[in-house]
Write a protein that holds these residues in place. Structure first.
Motif, short mmCIF file in Angstrom:
data_model
loop_
_atom_site.label_atom_id
_atom_site.label_comp_id
_atom_site.label_asym_id
_atom_site.label_seq_id
_atom_site.Cartn_x
_atom_site.Cartn_y
_atom_site.Cartn_z
N ARG A 43 40.28 35.82 33.73
CA ARG A 43 41.36 36.13 34.67
C ARG A 43 42.72 36.09 33.97
O ARG A 43 43.59 36.92 34.24
CB ARG A 43 41.34 35.16 35.85
CG ARG A 43 40.16 35.36 36.79
CD ARG A 43 40.33 34.58 38.07
NE ARG A 43 40.24 33.15 37.86
CZ ARG A 43 39.12 32.45 37.98
NH1 ARG A 43 37.99 33.05 38.31
NH2 ARG A 43 39.11 31.16 37.78
N GLU A 73 43.15 39.25 31.86
CA GLU A 73 43.50 40.39 32.69
C GLU A 73 44.97 40.35 33.08
O GLU A 73 45.66 41.37 33.07
CB GLU A 73 42.61 40.41 33.94
CG GLU A 73 42.80 41.64 34.80
CD GLU A 73 41.82 41.68 35.94
OE1 GLU A 73 42.15 41.09 37.00
OE2 GLU A 73 40.74 42.27 35.79
N ALA A 74 45.47 39.16 33.42
CA ALA A 74 46.88 39.03 33.81
C ALA A 74 47.80 39.37 32.64
O ALA A 74 48.84 40.03 32.82
CB ALA A 74 47.15 37.60 34.31
N ASN A 117 47.81 43.14 32.13
CA ASN A 117 48.62 43.79 33.16
C ASN A 117 50.11 43.64 32.88
O ASN A 117 50.89 44.59 33.05
CB ASN A 117 48.29 43.22 34.53
CG ASN A 117 47.00 43.78 35.10
OD1 ASN A 117 46.44 44.73 34.57
ND2 ASN A 117 46.54 43.20 36.20
N GLY A 122 46.55 48.94 40.32
CA GLY A 122 47.32 47.93 39.61
C GLY A 122 47.98 48.57 38.40
O GLY A 122 48.00 49.80 38.26
N HIS A 153 42.72 45.90 39.73
CA HIS A 153 42.73 45.33 38.39
C HIS A 153 43.83 44.27 38.39
O HIS A 153 44.94 44.49 37.93
CB HIS A 153 43.02 46.41 37.34
CG HIS A 153 42.65 46.02 35.94
ND1 HIS A 153 43.44 45.24 35.16
CD2 HIS A 153 41.54 46.31 35.20
CE1 HIS A 153 42.87 45.06 33.99
NE2 HIS A 153 41.71 45.70 33.99
N GLY A 154 43.49 43.12 38.98
CA GLY A 154 44.47 42.06 39.18
C GLY A 154 44.37 41.51 40.58
O GLY A 154 43.29 41.51 41.19
N TYR A 211 46.70 44.40 45.38
CA TYR A 211 46.82 45.74 44.81
C TYR A 211 46.01 46.76 45.60
O TYR A 211 46.26 47.97 45.53
CB TYR A 211 46.37 45.76 43.35
CG TYR A 211 47.32 45.11 42.37
CD1 TYR A 211 48.68 44.94 42.66
CD2 TYR A 211 46.87 44.67 41.12
CE1 TYR A 211 49.54 44.35 41.76
CE2 TYR A 211 47.73 44.09 40.20
CZ TYR A 211 49.06 43.92 40.53
OH TYR A 211 49.92 43.34 39.62
N HIS A 246 35.49 43.27 39.16
CA HIS A 246 36.92 42.96 39.17
C HIS A 246 37.38 42.47 40.54
O HIS A 246 38.29 41.65 40.63
CB HIS A 246 37.73 44.19 38.76
CG HIS A 246 37.75 44.44 37.28
ND1 HIS A 246 38.70 43.92 36.43
CD2 HIS A 246 36.89 45.15 36.50
CE1 HIS A 246 38.45 44.30 35.20
NE2 HIS A 246 37.36 45.05 35.21
N THR A 282 38.98 38.02 42.05
CA THR A 282 40.27 37.85 42.69
C THR A 282 40.03 37.56 44.17
O THR A 282 38.95 37.10 44.56
CB THR A 282 41.16 39.10 42.46
OG1 THR A 282 42.46 38.86 42.98
CG2 THR A 282 40.57 40.35 43.09
#
Length: 288
Positions: A19, A22-23, A26, A77, A108-109, A113, A137, A141
């Motif tokens: 996670r 991914e952040a 982004n 995202g 994606h996040g 989103y 994905h 979240t």
């Protein structure tokens, strides 16, 4: 072949490191600025329509052809410019399908989103409805938020359950399986009460390893993006995790002792906002 791990709580296999990664990715995309430039210069690829036709055995032939639209891997995202969603829903509107199926990885996040998809989803009204499953994905979240947002847009989420279609397609069921990696797939629950004609909806091809002996007539999956970046002949350079991701990376595949699986390249971009030799697509499948 490596088998999928045993059952665990949904999303439990996703680490904090994943996670966090991914952040960070982004953030590096500058709030979508990089994706905006990519889309403007055609690096998201050109969205097209891929058509398939499935003919059932004579004893299960439908009263009329069932037209299904299938879209997957939106990745709303920073990696995906929203213009590609406008392209997609314009194509769906032009095709006028009986049924819309969605194959997961909507964000994606953060789950919020998914709001980028909801207005177009609400405006899209195929007569037999809109059915969806979660992707990996989504389940790392706030997937409960995604489900609530989609419900307001008229999208029904299937988590290991079958949904019967109304007349004139009595006997047809859409069987939605949970994601094989971050979900808790259950083949027996997915097909419980299903009619004689079965449309399998799942996020990743690896769901084939969780059928528990159940039969389907046609299946739909995404997850692979066709590699997202591929050689000129479509051979993926890098694939997502999963023992079946590469052998079922894109296209239509007969499944032994079963129906055929159609794997889509999806719509959006994961990680980086670039597609090469793996254009986004809407799948249109006519079952008759």
């Amino acid at each position: 072949m490596t088998l999928l791990p045993g059952k665990a709580p949904r999303g439990a296999r996703q680490s904090r490191i994943r996670r966090y990664t991914e952040a960070v990715m982004n953030a590096a995309l500058l709030g979508g600025l990089v994706a905006s430039l990519s889309y403007r210069f055609g690096l998201h690829g050109r969205l097209g329509v891929t058509r398939h036709s499935v003919t059932l055995a004579p004893e299960r032939r439908l009263a009329r052809p069932l037209k299904i639209a299938f879209a997957s891997d939106f990745h709303a995202g920073p990696p995906t410019h929203s213009g590609i969603f406008d392209d997609l829903f314009a194509r769906i509107d032009a095709e006028r399908p009986d049924l819309l199926l969605l194959g997961g990885d909507y964000v994606h996040g953060p789950g919020r989103y998914a709001e980028a998809l909801c207005a177009a989803l609400a405006a899209c009204r195929p007569p037999l409805g809109k059915l969806a499953v979660f992707g990996n994905h989504d389940l790392i979240t706030d997937h409960d938020l995604i489900e609530r947002l989609f419900a307001r847009a008229g999208v029904e989420m299937l988590v290991n359950r079958a949904r019967a279609l109304p007349a004139p397609f009595a006997g047809v069921s859409v069987c939605g399986m949970d994601d094989p990696w971050t979900g808790a797939p259950d083949g027996h629950a997915t097909f419980a009460g299903a009619g004689p004609t079965r449309v399998l909806l799942m996020h990743a091809p690896d769901g084939l390893l969780r059928l528990d002996g159940h039969r389907f007539d046609v299946g739909f999956a995404g997850h692979t993006h066709g590699g997202q970046i591929a050689t000129g002949d479509g051979t993926p350079l890098v694939m997502p995790r999963g023992p079946l991701s590469r052998p079922y990376h894109y296209g239509r595949f007969p499944v032994r002792d079963n129906g055929e699986l159609i794997v889509s390249r999806g719509v959006g971009c994961s990680g980086i906002p670039v597609r090469i030799n793996a254009d986004p697509e809407l799948v249109i499948c006519t079952v008759q």
